[in-house]
Write a protein that holds these residues in place. Structure first.
Motif, short mmCIF file in Angstrom:
data_model
loop_
_atom_site.label_atom_id
_atom_site.label_comp_id
_atom_site.label_asym_id
_atom_site.label_seq_id
_atom_site.Cartn_x
_atom_site.Cartn_y
_atom_site.Cartn_z
N VAL A 52 0.31 8.19 4.64
CA VAL A 52 0.04 7.81 3.25
C VAL A 52 0.84 6.60 2.82
O VAL A 52 0.27 5.61 2.33
CB VAL A 52 0.30 9.01 2.30
CG1 VAL A 52 0.19 8.56 0.84
CG2 VAL A 52 -0.72 10.12 2.59
N PRO A 53 2.19 6.59 2.96
CA PRO A 53 2.93 5.39 2.55
C PRO A 53 2.59 4.17 3.38
O PRO A 53 2.58 3.04 2.86
CB PRO A 53 4.41 5.79 2.72
CG PRO A 53 4.39 6.97 3.63
CD PRO A 53 3.12 7.68 3.36
N ILE A 54 2.28 4.35 4.66
CA ILE A 54 1.91 3.21 5.49
C ILE A 54 0.61 2.59 5.00
O ILE A 54 0.50 1.37 4.84
CB ILE A 54 1.76 3.63 6.97
CG1 ILE A 54 3.11 4.03 7.56
CG2 ILE A 54 1.14 2.50 7.79
CD1 ILE A 54 3.02 4.64 8.93
N LYS A 55 -0.38 3.42 4.76
CA LYS A 55 -1.68 2.92 4.31
C LYS A 55 -1.56 2.18 2.99
O LYS A 55 -2.16 1.12 2.79
CB LYS A 55 -2.67 4.07 4.19
CG LYS A 55 -4.10 3.62 3.89
CD LYS A 55 -5.06 4.80 3.92
CE LYS A 55 -6.49 4.33 3.67
NZ LYS A 55 -7.45 5.48 3.72
N LYS A 56 -0.75 2.70 2.08
CA LYS A 56 -0.55 2.04 0.79
C LYS A 56 0.12 0.68 0.97
O LYS A 56 -0.26 -0.31 0.33
CB LYS A 56 0.29 2.93 -0.13
CG LYS A 56 -0.43 4.17 -0.65
CD LYS A 56 0.53 5.10 -1.37
CE LYS A 56 1.18 4.43 -2.57
NZ LYS A 56 2.11 5.35 -3.28
N TRP B 88 -1.43 -3.14 0.24
CA TRP B 88 -0.77 -4.13 -0.60
C TRP B 88 -0.59 -5.45 0.14
O TRP B 88 -0.83 -6.53 -0.41
CB TRP B 88 0.59 -3.61 -1.08
CG TRP B 88 1.28 -4.58 -2.00
CD1 TRP B 88 1.07 -4.76 -3.33
CD2 TRP B 88 2.29 -5.54 -1.62
NE1 TRP B 88 1.88 -5.75 -3.82
CE2 TRP B 88 2.64 -6.24 -2.80
CE3 TRP B 88 2.93 -5.84 -0.43
CZ2 TRP B 88 3.61 -7.25 -2.80
CZ3 TRP B 88 3.90 -6.85 -0.42
CH2 TRP B 88 4.22 -7.53 -1.61
N LEU B 89 -0.17 -5.38 1.40
CA LEU B 89 0.02 -6.60 2.17
C LEU B 89 -1.28 -7.38 2.30
O LEU B 89 -1.31 -8.60 2.17
CB LEU B 89 0.57 -6.26 3.57
CG LEU B 89 2.03 -5.83 3.63
CD1 LEU B 89 2.36 -5.28 5.01
CD2 LEU B 89 2.96 -6.99 3.28
N LYS B 90 -2.37 -6.69 2.54
CA LYS B 90 -3.67 -7.36 2.63
C LYS B 90 -4.04 -8.03 1.30
O LYS B 90 -4.63 -9.11 1.28
CB LYS B 90 -4.75 -6.36 3.02
CG LYS B 90 -4.65 -5.83 4.44
CD LYS B 90 -5.77 -4.83 4.70
CE LYS B 90 -5.72 -4.26 6.10
NZ LYS B 90 -6.80 -3.26 6.34
N GLY C 199 3.34 -7.92 12.59
CA GLY C 199 3.91 -6.73 13.22
C GLY C 199 3.54 -5.46 12.48
O GLY C 199 3.25 -4.43 13.09
N ALA C 200 3.53 -5.53 11.14
CA ALA C 200 3.16 -4.36 10.35
C ALA C 200 1.68 -4.02 10.54
O ALA C 200 1.31 -2.86 10.72
CB ALA C 200 3.46 -4.62 8.88
N LEU C 201 0.83 -5.04 10.51
CA LEU C 201 -0.60 -4.81 10.70
C LEU C 201 -0.88 -4.29 12.10
O LEU C 201 -1.79 -3.50 12.31
CB LEU C 201 -1.37 -6.11 10.45
CG LEU C 201 -1.29 -6.67 9.03
CD1 LEU C 201 -1.98 -8.03 8.96
CD2 LEU C 201 -1.90 -5.70 8.03
N ASN C 202 -0.09 -4.74 13.05
CA ASN C 202 -0.21 -4.27 14.41
C ASN C 202 -0.02 -2.76 14.49
O ASN C 202 -0.69 -2.07 15.26
CB ASN C 202 0.82 -4.99 15.29
CG ASN C 202 0.93 -4.42 16.69
OD1 ASN C 202 1.62 -3.42 16.89
ND2 ASN C 202 0.30 -5.07 17.65
#
Length: 400
Positions: free
Chosen positions: A122-126, A130-132, A159-162
């Motif tokens: 959940v926190p990762i997807k949020k 936001w980054l996108k 790296g995060a999107l990876n």
């Protein structure tokens, strides 16, 4: 990945579009806020709390240490409702408002860390959403939303999107993050390095800090997934009419190799300190050299760090230990015996006691095809949340 940074200075840089990176001051040794029990490090976390926590958790993952629940919970608790992270929130129970300076670097580092520890979908997807939402039209990211793209921020977001498995598909106006990095790559006739940002006249200037980060990003790696190249080879700079991210990474690595050839380390970019070592950037250069040319390509700066970095790491704390652990683990050294120092023990001592640590003697060499218990668990957790899993930092560690 700087072990120290000033969000205020970096924010101003992003807003006014300053062409060159600003070297930040160290967090105060006398904290102006109470140090939360779940946070790693004892210095003022105002400018680097989320960053250093994220690096600590990533480093623990890489050496098969299962972090304390309260360390993970502290990081999750720093997230704003819109998914972004700021450098530090002293009162996380209070909702984020316009005064909270959310930034791409803290957010991207947190995504990587939470992906490493697992069970944080959940926190990762949020955070990824936001980054996108703040991606620039050139495909990259600046430190603050709306700021001009820079190599360091773009690399850490890659790296995060990876970790989410869709870095190649994230585009803005048809431009990908790799397009943004290629826009900052210099030709071999001008070193083959990456620039941080163009200056006001659009000129690109080689920057070792940006280059180390961009090499890893261009290869679609993160702090969690960075691995040494399978074959050892000295990186060779080659110009091409249709430059690929892979070749740009090799070109950048060739610049770093040349930069460390004489002394074994990268020099400080701080004014008046040209001949002083930059330990953090040297550690990041080790990673960049290893992922492009294998452990042999990184041996010289790695050996220098083993012989010289102990005092620097002790003074700078968890993020510094994490950088060294990352460099050692990628380049084939033992983080538990790095120049006679147990980096893992030192890192763990800066925060809440981990749940478990896999004894070093139980770990099998990758050459023998062995896989540690915690590595299996980590991969299972990552796969379970659909995460396809490095850096740098943005923000690279500077000497004091």
């Amino acid at each position: 990945m700087n072990v120290r940074r000033s969000a205020a200075v970096l924010a101003a840089t992003a807003v006014i579009g300053t062409a060159t990176p600003v070297m930040a001051a160290s967090p105060s040794p006398s904290p102006s806020v109470a140090i939360p029990s779940g946070l790693y490090g004892t210095t003022d976390p105002t400018y680097d709390g989320v960053w250093r926590q994220s690096l600590a958790l990533i480093a623990q993952f890489r050496v098969d240490v299962k972090p304390a629940a309260k360390a993970i919970n502290w990081l999750v608790g720093q997230q704003c409702a819109n998914g972004a992270f700021a450098a530090f929130r002293a009162e996380p129970a209070t909702a984020c408002d316009a005064k909270v300076m959310a930034d791409t670097n803290s957010t991207a580092a947190a995504v990587q860390a939470l992906s490493a520890v697992g069970e944080q979908e959940v926190p990762i997807k949020k955070a990824v959403t936001w980054l996108k939402s703040v991606q620039n039209k050139d495909g990259g990211w600046g430190y603050l939303p709306g700021g001009p793209s820079d190599a360091n921020s773009t690399a850490v977001v890659i790296g995060a999107l990876n970790t989410w498995g869709d870095s190649e598909d994230v585009k803005k106006d048809g431009k990908s993050p790799y397009d943004a990095l290629l826009d900052l790559a210099l030709p071999c006739t001008d070193s083959g390095a990456f620039a941080y940002q163009p200056d006001k006249k659009g000129k690109l200037t080689a920057n070792a800090d940006a280059t180390a980060a961009a090499v890893v990003g261009a290869l679609d790696m993160s702090m969690v997934t960075a691995r040494a190249a399978g074959e050892s080879a000295d990186p060779v700079c080659t110009d091409a009419s249709d430059l690929t991210p892979e070749q740009a990474a090799t070109n950048g690595a060739s610049y770093l190799a040349e930069s460390v050839k004489k002394d074994g380390y990268l020099k400080s970019a701080l004014a008046g300190a040209e001949d002083r070592p930059d330990y953090g950037n040297t550690a990041d250069a080790v990673v960049a050299l290893a992922v492009t040319g294998g452990p042999k390509a990184a041996q010289q700066p790695l050996t220098w760090l083993e012989q010289n970095s102990a005092d620097w790491a002790k003074q700078n704390g968890p993020a510094a230990y994490a950088q060294l652990i990352l460099a050692a683990s990628v380049a084939g050294a033992d983080p538990r015996d790095f120049g006679g120092t147990d980096l893992v023990k030192q890192l763990n001592a800066t925060g809440p006691e981990p749940k478990a640590t896999a004894p070093a003697e139980e770990k099998k060499d990758e050459d023998d095809g062995g896989v540690s218990v915690w590595w299996i668990i980590g991969v299972g957790l990552v796969a379970g949340i659909g995460v396809g899993f490095l850096i740098s930092s943005r923000n690279k560690g500077q000497q004091l």
